[in-house]
Motif scaffolding. Structure first.
Motif, PDB file in Angstrom:
ATOM      1  N   MET A 101       0.680  -1.157  -0.021  1.00 29.41           N
ATOM      2  CA  MET A 101      -0.022  -0.058   0.045  1.00 29.41           C
ATOM      3  C   MET A 101       0.781   1.328  -0.041  1.00 29.41           C
ATOM      4  O   MET A 101       0.605   2.219  -0.664  1.00 29.41           O
ATOM      5  CB  MET A 101      -0.908   0.021   1.282  1.00 29.41           C
ATOM      6  N   ARG A 102       1.726   1.185   0.670  1.00 28.73           N
ATOM      7  CA  ARG A 102       2.767   2.431   0.746  1.00 28.73           C
ATOM      8  C   ARG A 102       3.413   2.741  -0.176  1.00 28.73           C
ATOM      9  O   ARG A 102       3.550   3.905  -0.963  1.00 28.73           O
ATOM     10  CB  ARG A 102       3.452   2.534   2.084  1.00 28.73           C
ATOM     11  N   LEU A 103       4.078   1.677  -0.934  1.00 27.86           N
ATOM     12  CA  LEU A 103       4.987   1.847  -2.233  1.00 27.86           C
ATOM     13  C   LEU A 103       4.028   2.272  -3.561  1.00 27.86           C
ATOM     14  O   LEU A 103       4.274   2.966  -4.150  1.00 27.86           O
ATOM     15  CB  LEU A 103       5.881   0.600  -2.496  1.00 27.86           C
ATOM     16  N   PHE A 104       2.756   1.608  -3.508  1.00 32.97           N
ATOM     17  CA  PHE A 104       1.976   1.874  -4.514  1.00 32.97           C
ATOM     18  C   PHE A 104       1.352   3.376  -4.364  1.00 32.97           C
ATOM     19  O   PHE A 104       1.344   4.045  -5.344  1.00 32.97           O
ATOM     20  CB  PHE A 104       0.622   1.099  -4.598  1.00 32.97           C
ATOM     21  N   THR A 105       1.334   3.854  -3.312  1.00 36.76           N
ATOM     22  CA  THR A 105       0.631   5.300  -3.125  1.00 36.76           C
ATOM     23  C   THR A 105       1.836   6.097  -3.656  1.00 36.76           C
ATOM     24  O   THR A 105       1.540   6.857  -4.286  1.00 36.76           O
ATOM     25  CB  THR A 105       0.833   5.840  -1.636  1.00 36.76           C
ATOM     26  N   VAL A 131       3.214   8.374   4.319  1.00 36.65           N
ATOM     27  CA  VAL A 131       3.388   8.547   2.956  1.00 36.65           C
ATOM     28  C   VAL A 131       2.952   9.652   2.294  1.00 36.65           C
ATOM     29  O   VAL A 131       3.357  10.377   1.390  1.00 36.65           O
ATOM     30  CB  VAL A 131       3.295   7.305   2.049  1.00 36.65           C
ATOM     31  N   ALA A 132       1.572  10.037   2.593  1.00 35.29           N
ATOM     32  CA  ALA A 132       0.812  10.663   2.098  1.00 35.29           C
ATOM     33  C   ALA A 132       1.542  12.214   2.056  1.00 35.29           C
ATOM     34  O   ALA A 132       1.599  13.135   1.193  1.00 35.29           O
ATOM     35  CB  ALA A 132      -0.548  11.083   2.823  1.00 35.29           C
ATOM     36  N   LYS A 133       2.025  12.687   3.081  1.00 36.26           N
ATOM     37  CA  LYS A 133       2.494  14.008   3.596  1.00 36.26           C
ATOM     38  C   LYS A 133       3.760  14.203   2.540  1.00 36.26           C
ATOM     39  O   LYS A 133       3.398  15.425   1.944  1.00 36.26           O
ATOM     40  CB  LYS A 133       2.886  14.141   5.158  1.00 36.26           C
ATOM     41  N   PRO A 134       4.730  13.582   2.458  1.00 41.20           N
ATOM     42  CA  PRO A 134       5.800  13.825   1.406  1.00 41.20           C
ATOM     43  C   PRO A 134       5.375  14.053   0.191  1.00 41.20           C
ATOM     44  O   PRO A 134       5.859  14.633  -0.706  1.00 41.20           O
ATOM     45  CB  PRO A 134       6.938  12.902   1.862  1.00 41.20           C
ATOM     46  N   VAL A 142      -3.017  13.078  -2.560  1.00 46.33           N
ATOM     47  CA  VAL A 142      -3.122  11.766  -2.041  1.00 46.33           C
ATOM     48  C   VAL A 142      -4.223  12.217  -0.727  1.00 46.33           C
ATOM     49  O   VAL A 142      -3.721  13.078  -0.030  1.00 46.33           O
ATOM     50  CB  VAL A 142      -1.824  11.299  -1.535  1.00 46.33           C
ATOM     51  N   ARG A 143      -5.123  11.415  -0.921  1.00 49.99           N
ATOM     52  CA  ARG A 143      -6.121  11.630   0.408  1.00 49.99           C
ATOM     53  C   ARG A 143      -6.202  10.236   1.250  1.00 49.99           C
ATOM     54  O   ARG A 143      -6.160   9.443   0.521  1.00 49.99           O
ATOM     55  CB  ARG A 143      -7.329  11.930  -0.088  1.00 49.99           C
ATOM     56  N   THR A 144      -6.302  10.641   2.556  1.00 50.55           N
ATOM     57  CA  THR A 144      -6.592   9.211   3.536  1.00 50.55           C
ATOM     58  C   THR A 144      -7.908   9.588   4.262  1.00 50.55           C
ATOM     59  O   THR A 144      -8.426  10.648   4.105  1.00 50.55           O
ATOM     60  CB  THR A 144      -5.314   9.314   4.432  1.00 50.55           C
ATOM     61  N   ARG A 145      -8.405   8.505   4.742  1.00 52.85           N
ATOM     62  CA  ARG A 145      -9.781   9.003   5.833  1.00 52.85           C
ATOM     63  C   ARG A 145      -9.065   8.886   7.097  1.00 52.85           C
ATOM     64  O   ARG A 145      -8.842   7.997   7.747  1.00 52.85           O
ATOM     65  CB  ARG A 145     -10.523   7.637   5.469  1.00 52.85           C
ATOM     66  N   LYS A 174      10.361   6.022   2.738  1.00 53.80           N
ATOM     67  CA  LYS A 174      11.438   6.600   1.760  1.00 53.80           C
ATOM     68  C   LYS A 174      11.298   5.883   0.532  1.00 53.80           C
ATOM     69  O   LYS A 174      11.545   6.522  -0.599  1.00 53.80           O
ATOM     70  CB  LYS A 174      12.990   5.810   2.233  1.00 53.80           C
ATOM     71  N   SER A 175      10.859   4.778   0.104  1.00 51.60           N
ATOM     72  CA  SER A 175      10.571   3.931  -1.023  1.00 51.60           C
ATOM     73  C   SER A 175       9.344   4.669  -1.726  1.00 51.60           C
ATOM     74  O   SER A 175       9.698   4.792  -3.128  1.00 51.60           O
ATOM     75  CB  SER A 175      10.554   2.619  -0.972  1.00 51.60           C
ATOM     76  N   ALA A 176       8.433   4.891  -1.005  1.00 49.46           N
ATOM     77  CA  ALA A 176       7.374   5.654  -1.852  1.00 49.46           C
ATOM     78  C   ALA A 176       7.618   7.098  -2.282  1.00 49.46           C
ATOM     79  O   ALA A 176       7.299   7.310  -3.519  1.00 49.46           O
ATOM     80  CB  ALA A 176       6.090   5.932  -0.753  1.00 49.46           C
TER      81      ALA A 176
END
Ligand code: S3P
Length: 442
Positions: A101-105, A131-134, A142-145, A174-176
Motif C-alpha cells: 500500500m505505501r509503495l503503490f501510493t 507517505v501521503a505527507k511527503p 493523496v487523500r486518506t480517511r 523512503k521507497s514511496a
C-alpha cells in the motif's frame, strides 16, 4: 465466513537438519513494481509467492502489466515503461500488505489516472499519512480517511523534486518517495533519522537509475527509463529469524543449517543482538546474489543471557523483535527493549500482542510505551503452555510456534491464517526440522 485456522505447537525435544526459507518479501514486492515500469521483460526467480506479494502481483496486472508465473517462484514481467501503466478501473486491494500500500501510493501518485487503495481489516487501520505527507509536498493529490486507508490518489499531477527529512526511519516511506521521484521535475533527496532497509536503492541502481548515497541521505535523479532486470531473490532474513531462534533454543549437537539467507546489513540487527546474548550463529559461504549479500547460517543451541537491546539496532531488527522476545524469555536475566514504538503500528500492536501471549504462558514482563522488559527463565521450560491469540498477525503466530521448543505443555495459537501473507509453507518447513506444529481449522 472463512473458517479460522489455528496452530497446535507441542514441545519438541530439538531441531536439526537443513532448510531453505522462501524469498524475501521486501525484494519480491519491489521486483514486481520496478520490473513493471522498466523497458522490456524482466525475470525473477526465488520470488515469494505469499499473499502479500501476490496482492502486488494482481495490482500490477490490473494496472496493465503482463506478468507470467512460470512457477509460483519464477515470474516473468513484461515492463510497460515509466509511462505505460493504465487505470485499473477499480480499487486495488492490498490485502494485509503495508509495504504494497505505501509503495503503490508513491508510484501511483505520479500517474495520469486516479487510483484507490484498500486492504484487509488490519491494513485499513494502519497509518498512511506518513507517505501521503511527503508526496503532497511533491505536488501529489493523496487523500486518506483521517490518516488511514482507503488511500485516494488523484492523477495528472506534475510532481516536483523535494528534500524530505523523514521523522521515522521507514523504508516504506523512503521507497514511496523514491518511486514518485522517478517522475518528478528535478532531483529528490530523502534524509533518514537512522539506518533502514535499502532494497529499493539497490534495485533502482540495478535498473540503471542514478542515486547518490551519502550516509543517511539518498538523492535520486529522475531517469528517462528503467532497464529490465534478471533477479534471484534471496531467502527472507525475517523468515529465517524464526529458525535462527529455534536453533538457539533447541538445535541438536550438529546444529541447524539455514541456507540462502539474505544478509543485507540493513536487515541483520537480530544477528548482532542474539550474538550479544551469547547466541552461536556461524555465517558460511558468503556470496552476492544480484545486488544483495547472501549466506548460509549454522545455528547451535546456546545458553542465552538477557541484554539491553541497543536502540540503534531496533530499526535493523524491527520485524524480528517478536521472536527476539521469545529468545529473551529463555535467556538468563532481564532483557530490555526500548525505542520500538513502531511495533505498535505493524500488522497488529506487536507490543500488546506479545504481552498478551507471554502473560498467558506465564512469562514475567513489563510493557513499556516503546518496548518491554522481560524476565528470562534460563534453562528448562520458559513457557507454561496454553492458548494464545496471534491477533491475525503472522509474525506473532510464528514466534509463539517457536516458543513451543521451551514449553512445558502444548501452545495453541489462534487466528494464524495470515502466516500465508509472508511465509507460505511455514508449518511443513518447521516440521521438517523437528518442530512439532500442526495447523487445523479452529
Ligand atoms: C518494509 C519496511 C519496514 C518493515 C516492513 C517491510 C519494506 O516497515 O517493517 O515489514 O519492505 O520497506 P517500515 O518502513 O514501516 O519501517
Amino acid at each position: 465466513m472463512v473458517p479460522q485456522r489455528k496452530f497446535e505447537a507441542r514441545p519438541a525435544r530439538s531441531v536439526t537438519g537443513a532448510l531453505v526459507v522462501p524469498g524475501d518479501k521486501s525484494i519480491s514486492h519491489r521486483s514486481l513494481m520496478l520490473s513493471g515500469i522498466a523497458e522490456g521483460a524482466s525475470e525473477v526467480t526465488g520470488f515469494l509467492a505469499s499473499e502479500d506479494c501476490l496482492a502486488t502481483l494482481s495490482a500490477m496486472r490490473a494496472l496493465g502489466v503482463h506478468i507470467e508465473q512460470l512457477s509460483p517462484t519464477h515470474v516473468v514481467i513484461r515492463g510497460v515503461g515509466l509511462r505505460g501503466l493504465r487505470d485499473a478501473g477499480f480499487a486495488l486491494d492490498m490485502g494485509n500488505a503495508g509495504t504494497a500500500m505505501r509503495l503503490f501510493t508513491g508510484l501511483l501518485s505520479a500517474q495520469s489516472f486516479n487510483s484507490r487503495l484498500i486492504g484487509d481489516a488490519s491494513l485499513m487501520q494502519r497509518p498512511m499519512e506518513r507517505v501521503a505527507k511527503p508526496l503532497r509536498e511533491m505536488g501529489a493529490d493523496v487523500r486518506t480517511r483521517a490518516g488511514t486507508p482507503p488511500v485516494d490518489i488523484g492523477g495528472g499531477r506534475s510532481l516536483q523534486g523535494i528534500v524530505y527529512a523523514m521523522p521515522v526511519a521507514s523504508a516504506q516511506v523512503k521507497s514511496a518517495v523514491l518511486l514518485a521521484a522517478l517522475y518528478a521535475d528535478g532531483v529528490t533527496t530523502v534524509i533518514a533519522p537512522g539506518i533502514n532497509r535499502d532494497h529499493s536503492e539497490r534495485m533502482l541502481a540495478s535498473c540503471g537509475v542514478r542515486l547518490d548515497i551519502d550516509g543517511l541521505c539518498t538523492t535520486l535523479h529522475p531517469p528517462k527509463a528503467l532497464v529490465n532486470q534478471k533477479l534471484n531473490v534471496p531467502g527472507d532474513f525475517s523468515s529465517a529469524a524464526f529458525f535462527i531462534v529455534a536453533g538457539l533454543l533447541g538445535a541438536s549437537s550438529e546444529g541447524l543449517l539455514i541456507q540462502n539467507v539474505g544478509l543485507n546489513p540493513t536487515r541483520t540487527g537480530l544477528l548482532d543482538i542474539l550474538r550479544s546474548m551469547g547466541g552461536d550463529i556461524e555465517v558460511l559461504n558468503r556470496r552476492e546474489s544480484g545486488a544483495e549479500p547472501v549466506a548460509d547460517l549454522r545455528v547451535r543451541a546456546s545458553a542465552l543471557r538477557g541484554v539491553q537491546v541497543p536502540v540503534e539496532l531496533v530499526p535493523l531488527a524491527i520485524d524480528e523483535l517478536p521472536v527476539l522476545l521469545i529468545a529473551a524469555a529463555c535467556a538468563v536475566g532481564e532483557t530490555v527493549l526500548t525505542g520500538a514504538e513502531e511495533l505498535r503500528v505493524k500488522e497488529s500492536d506487536r507490543i500488546a500482542a506479545m504481552s498478551a501471549g507471554l502473560k498467558s504462558l506465564g512469562v514475567a514482563h513489563q510493557v513499556l510505551p516503546d518496548g518491554m522488559r522481560i524476565e528470562g527463565r534460563g534453562e528448562g521450560p520458559a513457557f507454561s503452555g496454553g492458548e494464545i491469540d496471534s491477533f491475525g498477525d503472522h509474525r506473532i503466530a510464528m514466534s509463539f510456534a517457536v516458543a513451543s521448543l521451551r514449553a512445558a505443555k502444548p501452545i495453541s495459537i489462534r487466528d494464524v491464517a495470515n502466516v500465508a501473507t509472508s511465509f507460505p509453507g511455514f508449518v511443513g518447513l518447521a516440521r521438517s526440522v523437528g518442530l512439532d506444529v500442526y495447523e487445523s481449522a479452529e
